[in-house]
Design a protein around this motif. Structure first.
Motif, PDB file in Angstrom:
ATOM      1  N   HIS A  82       0.841  -1.186   0.000  1.00 28.90           N
ATOM      2  CA  HIS A  82       0.000   0.000   0.000  1.00 28.90           C
ATOM      3  C   HIS A  82       0.888   1.252   0.000  1.00 28.90           C
ATOM      4  O   HIS A  82       1.512   1.601   1.006  1.00 28.90           O
ATOM      5  CB  HIS A  82      -0.940  -0.007   1.206  1.00 28.90           C
ATOM      6  CG  HIS A  82      -1.949  -1.121   1.145  1.00 28.90           C
ATOM      7  ND1 HIS A  82      -3.222  -0.942   0.639  1.00 28.90           N
ATOM      8  CD2 HIS A  82      -1.856  -2.428   1.493  1.00 28.90           C
ATOM      9  CE1 HIS A  82      -3.883  -2.079   0.695  1.00 28.90           C
ATOM     10  NE2 HIS A  82      -3.073  -3.003   1.211  1.00 28.90           N
ATOM     11  N   SER A  86      -4.801   5.542  -0.895  1.00 23.68           N
ATOM     12  CA  SER A  86      -5.604   5.322  -2.097  1.00 23.68           C
ATOM     13  C   SER A  86      -4.982   4.332  -3.073  1.00 23.68           C
ATOM     14  O   SER A  86      -5.699   3.591  -3.748  1.00 23.68           O
ATOM     15  CB  SER A  86      -5.846   6.656  -2.823  1.00 23.68           C
ATOM     16  OG  SER A  86      -6.565   7.563  -2.003  1.00 23.68           O
ATOM     17  N   PHE A  87      -3.661   4.304  -3.186  1.00 21.23           N
ATOM     18  CA  PHE A  87      -3.004   3.496  -4.211  1.00 21.23           C
ATOM     19  C   PHE A  87      -2.246   2.312  -3.595  1.00 21.23           C
ATOM     20  O   PHE A  87      -1.702   2.416  -2.491  1.00 21.23           O
ATOM     21  CB  PHE A  87      -2.016   4.344  -5.017  1.00 21.23           C
ATOM     22  CG  PHE A  87      -2.680   5.334  -5.935  1.00 21.23           C
ATOM     23  CD1 PHE A  87      -3.084   4.960  -7.211  1.00 21.23           C
ATOM     24  CD2 PHE A  87      -2.891   6.642  -5.518  1.00 21.23           C
ATOM     25  CE1 PHE A  87      -3.692   5.871  -8.050  1.00 21.23           C
ATOM     26  CE2 PHE A  87      -3.499   7.568  -6.353  1.00 21.23           C
ATOM     27  CZ  PHE A  87      -3.901   7.179  -7.629  1.00 21.23           C
ATOM     28  N   TYR A 129      -6.496   1.058  -7.090  1.00 17.25           N
ATOM     29  CA  TYR A 129      -6.940   2.373  -6.588  1.00 17.25           C
ATOM     30  C   TYR A 129      -8.236   2.186  -5.797  1.00 17.25           C
ATOM     31  O   TYR A 129      -9.198   1.578  -6.288  1.00 17.25           O
ATOM     32  CB  TYR A 129      -7.165   3.337  -7.743  1.00 17.25           C
ATOM     33  CG  TYR A 129      -7.666   4.701  -7.313  1.00 17.25           C
ATOM     34  CD1 TYR A 129      -6.847   5.553  -6.590  1.00 17.25           C
ATOM     35  CD2 TYR A 129      -8.955   5.118  -7.621  1.00 17.25           C
ATOM     36  CE1 TYR A 129      -7.300   6.801  -6.183  1.00 17.25           C
ATOM     37  CE2 TYR A 129      -9.418   6.359  -7.221  1.00 17.25           C
ATOM     38  CZ  TYR A 129      -8.583   7.199  -6.500  1.00 17.25           C
ATOM     39  OH  TYR A 129      -9.042   8.431  -6.086  1.00 17.25           O
ATOM     40  N   LYS A 130      -8.277   2.710  -4.571  1.00 22.97           N
ATOM     41  CA  LYS A 130      -9.458   2.622  -3.718  1.00 22.97           C
ATOM     42  C   LYS A 130     -10.391   3.795  -4.023  1.00 22.97           C
ATOM     43  O   LYS A 130     -10.043   4.954  -3.823  1.00 22.97           O
ATOM     44  CB  LYS A 130      -9.047   2.642  -2.241  1.00 22.97           C
ATOM     45  CG  LYS A 130      -8.147   1.484  -1.855  1.00 22.97           C
ATOM     46  CD  LYS A 130      -7.653   1.620  -0.426  1.00 22.97           C
ATOM     47  CE  LYS A 130      -6.643   0.546  -0.078  1.00 22.97           C
ATOM     48  NZ  LYS A 130      -6.090   0.716   1.286  1.00 22.97           N
ATOM     49  N   TYR A 149     -12.495  -1.039  -4.641  1.00 18.14           N
ATOM     50  CA  TYR A 149     -11.290  -0.687  -5.378  1.00 18.14           C
ATOM     51  C   TYR A 149     -11.315  -1.291  -6.777  1.00 18.14           C
ATOM     52  O   TYR A 149     -12.066  -2.241  -7.069  1.00 18.14           O
ATOM     53  CB  TYR A 149     -10.039  -1.159  -4.623  1.00 18.14           C
ATOM     54  CG  TYR A 149     -10.004  -2.635  -4.318  1.00 18.14           C
ATOM     55  CD1 TYR A 149      -9.461  -3.551  -5.224  1.00 18.14           C
ATOM     56  CD2 TYR A 149     -10.522  -3.124  -3.118  1.00 18.14           C
ATOM     57  CE1 TYR A 149      -9.431  -4.902  -4.936  1.00 18.14           C
ATOM     58  CE2 TYR A 149     -10.502  -4.482  -2.827  1.00 18.14           C
ATOM     59  CZ  TYR A 149      -9.954  -5.366  -3.736  1.00 18.14           C
ATOM     60  OH  TYR A 149      -9.932  -6.708  -3.454  1.00 18.14           O
ATOM     61  N   THR A 151      -8.573  -2.548 -10.079  1.00 12.61           N
ATOM     62  CA  THR A 151      -7.197  -2.938 -10.373  1.00 12.61           C
ATOM     63  C   THR A 151      -7.031  -3.133 -11.883  1.00 12.61           C
ATOM     64  O   THR A 151      -7.992  -3.443 -12.593  1.00 12.61           O
ATOM     65  CB  THR A 151      -6.811  -4.254  -9.670  1.00 12.61           C
ATOM     66  OG1 THR A 151      -7.650  -5.309 -10.147  1.00 12.61           O
ATOM     67  CG2 THR A 151      -6.937  -4.132  -8.160  1.00 12.61           C
TER      68      THR A 151
END
Length: 216
Positions: A82, A86-87, A129-130, A149, A151
């Motif tokens: 993480h 967010s990413f 990305y969340k 999220y 991907t």
């Protein structure tokens, strides 16, 4: 005249008494004592915190629809780092075994692939990305942090004696049960070029899976 004087003195005495009462009252006492006690008890909810570890390892299991070769049980593992709230980046590997094509089922003893070529292996590197962090509430005053999220990434697929460059994309939903434990629900699409059945085409293979992960 005398009556007016008496009324004036009476009003003055009442005013002085009120002033003395205000002075004698401790500061803030009136504000601290509500006139009506509320009969509402706040609901105590203690949501779990996210562990401070930036790494997350996930065991995954589910179903993989291999185009032209039925749906099969799949399993695998993913390791995520993480980068921020967010990413995240994620490396994954998965295994399955392809079933029969419709032609093989109808033809009886005919096999397009030998058994040892039906092993299906894929591995990839993704960026995630969340989108919608939030909370899920359950009876008993339980609340769990959640993340929706997306991907996307690239890797390779080993199948039918060949290794093919593979693109993948998908989405997932994460529920944090404790500060270091969470569950995932995933849907992902794997796309690569194949000519197993003769003509070259893009093969779309869909994964529906769930996973249990640990932060460290």
């Amino acid at each position: 005249m005398e009556n007016r004087t008496r009324h004036f003195l009476l009003k003055l005495m009442i005013l002085v008494a009120l002033v003395l009462c205000v002075i004698a009252t401790p500061e803030g006492a009136l504000a601290e004592t509500p006139m009506i006690e509320p009969d509402v008890q706040p609901r105590k909810i203690t949501p779990p915190k996210i562990d401070s570890g930036n790494f997350e390892i996930t065991a995954v299991a589910g179903m993989l629809n291999i185009e032209d070769f039925e749906s099969s049980f799949m399993y695998g593992a993913r390791l995520a780092y993480h980068i921020s709230e967010s990413f995240f980046v994620e490396a994954g590997v998965g295994f399955a075994e392809a079933g029969q094509t419709s032609f093989e089922r109808l033809a009886g003893d005919v096999q397009l692939l030998p058994d040892n070529d039906r092993d299906y292996l894929w591995y990839n590197l993704n960026l995630g990305y969340k989108l919608l962090p939030g909370q899920a509430f359950f009876p008993g005053g339980y609340a769990f942090n959640t993340n929706f999220y997306i991907t996307a990434g690239a890797g390779a697929t080993d199948f039918a004696g060949d290794n093919q460059f593979t693109l993948n994309y998908g989405a997932g939903y994460q529920v944090l049960l404790r500060d270091n434990l969470s569950v995932h629900l995933n849907v992902r699409q794997y796309v690569y070029e194949t000519d197993i059945l003769g003509s070259s085409k893009n093969s779309f293979n869909t994964e529906l899976s769930t996973g249990i992960s640990l932060f460290f």
